[in-house]
Design a protein around this motif. Structure first.
Motif, PDB file in Angstrom:
ATOM      1  N   MET A 159       0.832  -1.184   0.000  1.00  0.00           N
ATOM      2  CA  MET A 159       0.000   0.000   0.000  1.00  0.00           C
ATOM      3  C   MET A 159       0.877   1.248   0.000  1.00  0.00           C
ATOM      4  O   MET A 159       2.089   1.164   0.105  1.00  0.00           O
ATOM      5  CB  MET A 159      -0.954  -0.012   1.189  1.00  0.00           C
ATOM      6  N   GLY A 160       0.269   2.435  -0.078  1.00  0.00           N
ATOM      7  CA  GLY A 160       1.001   3.667  -0.249  1.00  0.00           C
ATOM      8  C   GLY A 160       1.898   4.045   0.916  1.00  0.00           C
ATOM      9  O   GLY A 160       2.950   4.641   0.731  1.00  0.00           O
ATOM     10  N   ILE A 161       1.510   3.712   2.163  1.00  0.00           N
ATOM     11  CA  ILE A 161       2.313   4.073   3.319  1.00  0.00           C
ATOM     12  C   ILE A 161       3.210   2.895   3.698  1.00  0.00           C
ATOM     13  O   ILE A 161       2.898   1.748   3.397  1.00  0.00           O
ATOM     14  CB  ILE A 161       1.426   4.474   4.505  1.00  0.00           C
ATOM     15  N   PRO A 162       4.349   3.183   4.370  1.00  0.00           N
ATOM     16  CA  PRO A 162       5.230   2.075   4.786  1.00  0.00           C
ATOM     17  C   PRO A 162       4.501   1.113   5.717  1.00  0.00           C
ATOM     18  O   PRO A 162       3.812   1.536   6.638  1.00  0.00           O
ATOM     19  CB  PRO A 162       6.369   2.797   5.507  1.00  0.00           C
ATOM     20  N   ALA A 163       4.632  -0.166   5.477  1.00  0.00           N
ATOM     21  CA  ALA A 163       3.945  -1.176   6.288  1.00  0.00           C
ATOM     22  C   ALA A 163       4.901  -2.309   6.596  1.00  0.00           C
ATOM     23  O   ALA A 163       5.917  -2.495   5.918  1.00  0.00           O
ATOM     24  CB  ALA A 163       2.719  -1.714   5.544  1.00  0.00           C
ATOM     25  N   TYR A 164       4.584  -3.052   7.629  1.00  0.00           N
ATOM     26  CA  TYR A 164       5.377  -4.236   7.971  1.00  0.00           C
ATOM     27  C   TYR A 164       5.357  -5.233   6.819  1.00  0.00           C
ATOM     28  O   TYR A 164       4.303  -5.475   6.204  1.00  0.00           O
ATOM     29  CB  TYR A 164       4.805  -4.887   9.235  1.00  0.00           C
ATOM     30  N   ARG A 165       6.509  -5.808   6.533  1.00  0.00           N
ATOM     31  CA  ARG A 165       6.618  -6.836   5.493  1.00  0.00           C
ATOM     32  C   ARG A 165       7.259  -8.075   6.099  1.00  0.00           C
ATOM     33  O   ARG A 165       8.413  -8.030   6.550  1.00  0.00           O
ATOM     34  CB  ARG A 165       7.482  -6.344   4.324  1.00  0.00           C
ATOM     35  N   PRO A 166       6.541  -9.185   6.173  1.00  0.00           N
ATOM     36  CA  PRO A 166       7.106 -10.408   6.752  1.00  0.00           C
ATOM     37  C   PRO A 166       8.235 -10.940   5.880  1.00  0.00           C
ATOM     38  O   PRO A 166       8.239 -10.737   4.664  1.00  0.00           O
ATOM     39  CB  PRO A 166       5.915 -11.371   6.774  1.00  0.00           C
ATOM     40  N   PRO A 167       9.190 -11.632   6.496  1.00  0.00           N
ATOM     41  CA  PRO A 167      10.334 -12.146   5.736  1.00  0.00           C
ATOM     42  C   PRO A 167       9.982 -13.340   4.854  1.00  0.00           C
ATOM     43  O   PRO A 167      10.742 -13.696   3.975  1.00  0.00           O
ATOM     44  CB  PRO A 167      11.318 -12.558   6.835  1.00  0.00           C
ATOM     45  N   ASP A 168       8.830 -13.975   5.122  1.00  0.00           N
ATOM     46  CA  ASP A 168       8.438 -15.135   4.320  1.00  0.00           C
ATOM     47  C   ASP A 168       7.271 -14.753   3.414  1.00  0.00           C
ATOM     48  O   ASP A 168       6.965 -13.582   3.219  1.00  0.00           O
ATOM     49  CB  ASP A 168       8.073 -16.315   5.233  1.00  0.00           C
ATOM     50  N   GLU A 169       6.605 -15.725   2.856  1.00  0.00           N
ATOM     51  CA  GLU A 169       5.451 -15.507   1.994  1.00  0.00           C
ATOM     52  C   GLU A 169       4.364 -14.748   2.762  1.00  0.00           C
ATOM     53  O   GLU A 169       3.828 -15.248   3.746  1.00  0.00           O
ATOM     54  CB  GLU A 169       4.900 -16.859   1.513  1.00  0.00           C
ATOM     55  N   PRO A 170       4.010 -13.519   2.338  1.00  0.00           N
ATOM     56  CA  PRO A 170       3.063 -12.709   3.114  1.00  0.00           C
ATOM     57  C   PRO A 170       1.646 -13.238   3.101  1.00  0.00           C
ATOM     58  O   PRO A 170       0.939 -13.158   4.087  1.00  0.00           O
ATOM     59  CB  PRO A 170       3.165 -11.332   2.458  1.00  0.00           C
ATOM     60  N   GLY A 171       1.190 -13.763   1.965  1.00  0.00           N
ATOM     61  CA  GLY A 171      -0.137 -14.375   1.904  1.00  0.00           C
ATOM     62  C   GLY A 171      -1.249 -13.499   2.421  1.00  0.00           C
ATOM     63  O   GLY A 171      -1.548 -12.429   1.877  1.00  0.00           O
ATOM     64  N   LEU A 172      -1.880 -13.942   3.508  1.00  0.00           N
ATOM     65  CA  LEU A 172      -3.033 -13.237   4.057  1.00  0.00           C
ATOM     66  C   LEU A 172      -2.698 -11.828   4.534  1.00  0.00           C
ATOM     67  O   LEU A 172      -3.577 -10.959   4.570  1.00  0.00           O
ATOM     68  CB  LEU A 172      -3.632 -14.046   5.213  1.00  0.00           C
ATOM     69  N   TRP A 173      -1.479 -11.584   4.942  1.00  0.00           N
ATOM     70  CA  TRP A 173      -1.098 -10.243   5.369  1.00  0.00           C
ATOM     71  C   TRP A 173      -1.216  -9.259   4.206  1.00  0.00           C
ATOM     72  O   TRP A 173      -1.719  -8.137   4.361  1.00  0.00           O
ATOM     73  CB  TRP A 173       0.317 -10.237   5.932  1.00  0.00           C
ATOM     74  N   ASP A 174      -0.775  -9.654   3.021  1.00  0.00           N
ATOM     75  CA  ASP A 174      -0.903  -8.794   1.850  1.00  0.00           C
ATOM     76  C   ASP A 174      -2.375  -8.591   1.478  1.00  0.00           C
ATOM     77  O   ASP A 174      -2.761  -7.504   1.038  1.00  0.00           O
ATOM     78  CB  ASP A 174      -0.142  -9.382   0.656  1.00  0.00           C
ATOM     79  N   VAL A 175      -3.185  -9.633   1.640  1.00  0.00           N
ATOM     80  CA  VAL A 175      -4.622  -9.498   1.391  1.00  0.00           C
ATOM     81  C   VAL A 175      -5.200  -8.434   2.316  1.00  0.00           C
ATOM     82  O   VAL A 175      -5.984  -7.569   1.901  1.00  0.00           O
ATOM     83  CB  VAL A 175      -5.349 -10.844   1.599  1.00  0.00           C
ATOM     84  N   PHE A 176      -4.801  -8.485   3.590  1.00  0.00           N
ATOM     85  CA  PHE A 176      -5.275  -7.491   4.556  1.00  0.00           C
ATOM     86  C   PHE A 176      -4.861  -6.087   4.134  1.00  0.00           C
ATOM     87  O   PHE A 176      -5.673  -5.149   4.140  1.00  0.00           O
ATOM     88  CB  PHE A 176      -4.732  -7.820   5.942  1.00  0.00           C
ATOM     89  N   LEU A 177      -3.594  -5.891   3.763  1.00  0.00           N
ATOM     90  CA  LEU A 177      -3.110  -4.569   3.366  1.00  0.00           C
ATOM     91  C   LEU A 177      -3.856  -4.050   2.145  1.00  0.00           C
ATOM     92  O   LEU A 177      -4.232  -2.870   2.083  1.00  0.00           O
ATOM     93  CB  LEU A 177      -1.611  -4.617   3.078  1.00  0.00           C
TER      94      LEU A 177
END
Length: 421
Positions: free
Chosen positions: A1-19
């Motif tokens: 997304m446009g603002i800096p966000a946490y990025r997991p070191p592995d496959e983001p999966g559901l986290w990216d869906v949330f963002l």
């Protein structure tokens, strides 16, 4: 997304869906930038190595996780998943989903999730117990009934919750039933939890049908995933007069256009772990394309993707599994006029029963199964009405309405609490 966000070191999966969904809803919901920053940066991410002495005497290490996403509205709560594909990114996404789900239902919780990357079916009962107790011991200073509450998820069950409660309690030297939910009733668990998520799926459909004039009596339903959630959903929908024509597991399914005997099907599956050879055999993919009134994906996330959505012939899809419908699939379905009911609504039963169990444990006063179900029904009906009203005010779909409602509630709690110096 446009603002800096946490990025997991592995496959983001559901986290990216949330963002992605958060960014989309920000165009419709009014959130303070500070709230957004809290939402895109989980409060706590824990990775633990879990050594387990196997039955052959050797020691194996498993990777475990616990993520607390947000605590603006109260202590965090979330399930513990045992599955080979458990990862930090997936766990972060599930934790964020719990934050939103609790807010949709107006519960005093934040969101969390945990898990261990393991195939629980490959372990003996003793190995599973040792794994569970060591995982809990690694987290014992970070969990508690007023800090972070654990619950069951994929691959875990009430027996595992009992081991977690016992490990935590023995470490503290006093019995603390409220540290976990989903326990056996004899240890402070709540009556009626086993089918709570399936019940909420049925209640959501029932309430939507009343509000929007959808068919119920004799309406045709297909359920992909016949585990605890899908099986209970099929049971309650059949009880309400709908016709369950197809169900499936990971091994395939059965289809009968005249309707399946759901209670007999559940009994057979419970005894054998297999679906009986009734009606016609059907694959999971074919089930998704059946001409039915309601399609219920109740297995894993992402099962209904853009390609599968093109073959869907249901008039409504009820997302019983977290993240079962991808963004691409939902855009396609909505474009064709298919009603999509999001997991934030349909999956509320498990969280509601967990909340009721937690309240009972804190007060040491317990309700009957009938009282628990009555409270779940009242909460589901209220949540559906509030989500529909928000969606209609925004002239948007139900997922956007649910997300906006949840985010605005988190935003208000964040505003009232402020930022600790």
């Amino acid at each position: 997304m446009g603002i800096p966000a946490y990025r997991p070191p592995d496959e983001p999966g559901l986290w990216d869906v949330f963002l992605n969904r958060l960014e989309r809803v920000l165009k419709k919901a009014s959130l303070h930038p500070t709230t957004v920053e809290y939402l895109v940066h989980p409060r706590r991410l824990v990775t633990v190595s879990v050594p387990v002495k196997m039955d052959d005497g050797k020691v194996r290490f498993f990777q475990g996780y616990r993520v607390v996403h947000n605590i603006a509205r109260g202590p965090s709560i979330g399930g513990v998943r045992y599955h080979p594909k458990v990862s930090l990114g997936q766990t972060a996404g599930l934790a964020a989903w719990m934050t939103l789900k609790a807010a949709v239902y107006g519960l005093p919780f934040g969101g969390a999730a945990g898990g261990v990357a393991v195939d629980p079916k490959a372990l003996s009962s003793k190995e599973l117990e040792r794994l569970t107790r060591r995982y809990t011991a690694e987290l014992v200073n970070l969990i508690g009934p007023d800090i972070d509450i654990l619950g069951p998820d994929l691959g875990t069950h009430e027996g595992i919750m009992a081991w977690m409660m016992d490990t935590y309690s023995m470490t503290l030297g006093t019995t603390v039933p409220g540290v976990v939910v989903g326990k056996p009733a004899a240890l402070g668990g709540t009556e009626g939890r086993d089918d709570a998520v399936g019940l909420s799926v049925a209640l959501v459909l029932w309430t939507l049908a009343e509000r929007r004039g959808l068919p119920l009596e004799g309406a045709r339903v297909a359920v992909q995933g016949f585990g605890q959630v899908g099986g209970a959903a099929a049971f309650w929908l059949a009880r309400m007069g709908l016709k369950v024509v197809a169900v499936s597991t990971s091994k395939g399914g059965v289809y009968d256009p005249e309707g399946l005997e759901v209670e007999a099907l559940l009994a057979h599956y419970g005894e054998t772990g297999e679906l009986p050879p009734w009606g016609e055999s059907i694959s999971n993919e074919a089930l998704l394309s059946l001409e039915v009134d309601y399609l219920i994906p109740a297995a894993l996330e992402g099962v209904l993707d853009g390609k599968a959505a093109q073959k869907v012939r249901a008039r409504a899809v009820l997302e019983a599994a977290n993240g079962a419908v991808t963004d691409e699939a939902e855009a396609h379905l909505l474009g064709r006029g298919v009603l999509v009911v999001p997991d934030l609504l349909t999956g509320g039963g498990g969280l509601l029963s967990g909340y009721l169990e937690w309240v009972q444990d804190l007060n040491m006063f317990f309700w009957t199964k009938e009282e628990v179900r009555a409270r779940i029904e009242a909460s589901v009906r209220r949540a559906v009405e509030e989500v529909c009203e928000r969606a209609e005010a925004l002239e948007a779909d139900l997922r956007t309405g649910a997300l906006a409602l949840a985010l605005e509630r988190v935003n208000e709690a964040t505003r009232l609490r402020g930022v600790y110096p």
